[in-house]
Design a protein around this motif. Structure first.
Motif: not given
Length: 388
Positions: A106-109, A121-134
């Motif tokens: 589910r993208p932000d927009l 995708e509007f990214q405000c917090s630090t999340i695991p890089i693995a999740r970004i790649l996924e």
């Protein structure tokens, strides 16, 4: 509690909570209407406070398998609303928080531009890089290329200068876009957004210094002036390139002055050992060692360091750049951490520079004009934008 900005009314009409809704109207509306999650269809609550941005919320014990993000911050919610309003103002079909069942994301927009659907995708917090790649891999399977926009770092928000030095965290580096031009070098752009001031901050025209530090161009654009696709930063002016050059050369001098004092390994340090063997003090390196040629960011080391080590490796074979066998470069990059293919390109670019300038690598006292770094950067950026 699950938060979202979209819901369905009891009649099945989709509602998007933009700023056109007043708090008074929303409070009145929720007295006579029930709202439901677009995905699981369970009832959601319309939360309307005086401080927190209005939003819908799942009940704590939701059974929605593909629910929305946990506890999104007010900044994230505000940013999504403003970006939705931006794309809608540009008359682009835009969906807020749509569910993509094929990839269960589910993208932000989701913006439709020239018959292509582009996840935002509007990214405000630090999340695991693995999740970004996924997530990127998921979009790739349905032939979508997402655009990630990061919350503007505080240091960048506070800066009013056009040229600044910024250390990119490993997390931030995954959001740098590479816009390809007709040259072999792509234009690198880091897009950020500050919802509180409704401003986009662009960092572009990266020049690697050392480690994760880069000197970059910094430009600010009001949300009202943004276009789609996102505006490409303009070619730096001569004055800007002069400042980029000044900061690059200042960082080079600082590194060469500090390398002895801060290094406890002394002669066991590869760079210092090479200086000793070539009988040259770090601060006395010729200006043609430590230059911002193409691909230099492939090395985390300072340009002065890896380029001096390359000079030493070539001299060890008793060859010149004109006689160089590429196998020497392959052996050389194996001694560094990083992506060897990119490092090979950087080495070849530096060797080409040495050949073009007809530099005698066996004469470390060879003079260079004082403006040659400025010439390198001017040519680099002008070529990059010539047919972009």
């Amino acid at each position: 509690m699950k938060t979202l900005l979209t819901a369905l009314t009891s009649g099945g009409k989709q509602v998007v909570l933009t700023r056109q809704w007043s708090l008074v109207n929303l409070r009145e509306w929720r007295k006579n209407e029930t709202f439901h999650c677009p995905q699981c269809k369970e009832q959601v609550l319309l939360k309307v406070g005086d401080i927190v941005i209005p939003h819908f919320a799942h009940q704590k014990q939701t059974t929605c398998r593909d629910s929305f993000s946990e506890g999104e911050s007010p900044t994230h919610l505000l940013g999504k609303i403003q970006l939705y309003e931006l794309f809608s103002r540009l008359q682009l079909p835009t969906e807020m928080e749509p569910y993509l069942p094929d990839i269960r994301q589910r993208p932000d927009l989701l913006v439709t531009w020239r018959n292509e659907q582009v996840p935002i995708e509007f990214q405000c917090s630090t999340i695991p890089i693995a999740r970004i790649l996924e997530r990127n891999a998921g979009y790739d399977t349905v032939n979508m290329t997402p655009i990630w926009i990061v919350l503007t770092p505080q240091k960048v928000q506070d800066s009013s200068v056009f040229v600044l030095t910024h250390r990119f965290t490993q997390f931030q580096q995954h959001f740098i876009r590479h816009i390809h031009s007709h040259t072999k070098e792509a234009l690198s752009v880091f897009i950020t957004y500050n919802p509180l001031k409704q401003q986009f901050h662009y960092l572009s025209h990266f020049i690697h210094l050392r480690g994760t530090a880069f000197v970059v161009c910094h430009s600010v654009m009001r949300s009202a002036h943004q276009t789609i696709p996102f505006a490409i930063p303009a070619t730096p002016s001569i004055k800007d390139i002069e400042e980029l050059t000044r900061q690059y050369q200042s960082a080079r001098r600082k590194y060469l002055r500090s390398v002895i004092g801060y290094n406890q390994r002394g002669i066991h340090h590869r760079f210092l050992r090479a200086c000793y063997e070539l009988r040259v003090q770090p601060i006395q390196l010729p200006a043609w060692i430590g230059v911002p040629t193409f691909g230099q960011a492939a090395f985390t080391e300072s340009d002065s360091e890896w380029q001096l080590l390359l000079i030493a490796a070539i001299r060890h074979t008793r060859n010149t750049p004109f006689q160089l066998n590429r196998s020497i470069l392959h052996s050389f990059v194996k001694t560094f951490e990083g992506e060897s293919s990119r490092q090979l390109e950087a080495c070849q670019s530096y060797v080409d520079f040495l050949k073009e300038r007809r530099i005698d690598i066996y004469r470390l006292d060879q003079f260079m004009g004082k403006d040659f770094v400025l010439e390198i950067l001017s040519g680099r950026f002008l070529a990059m934008h010539a047919k972009n």
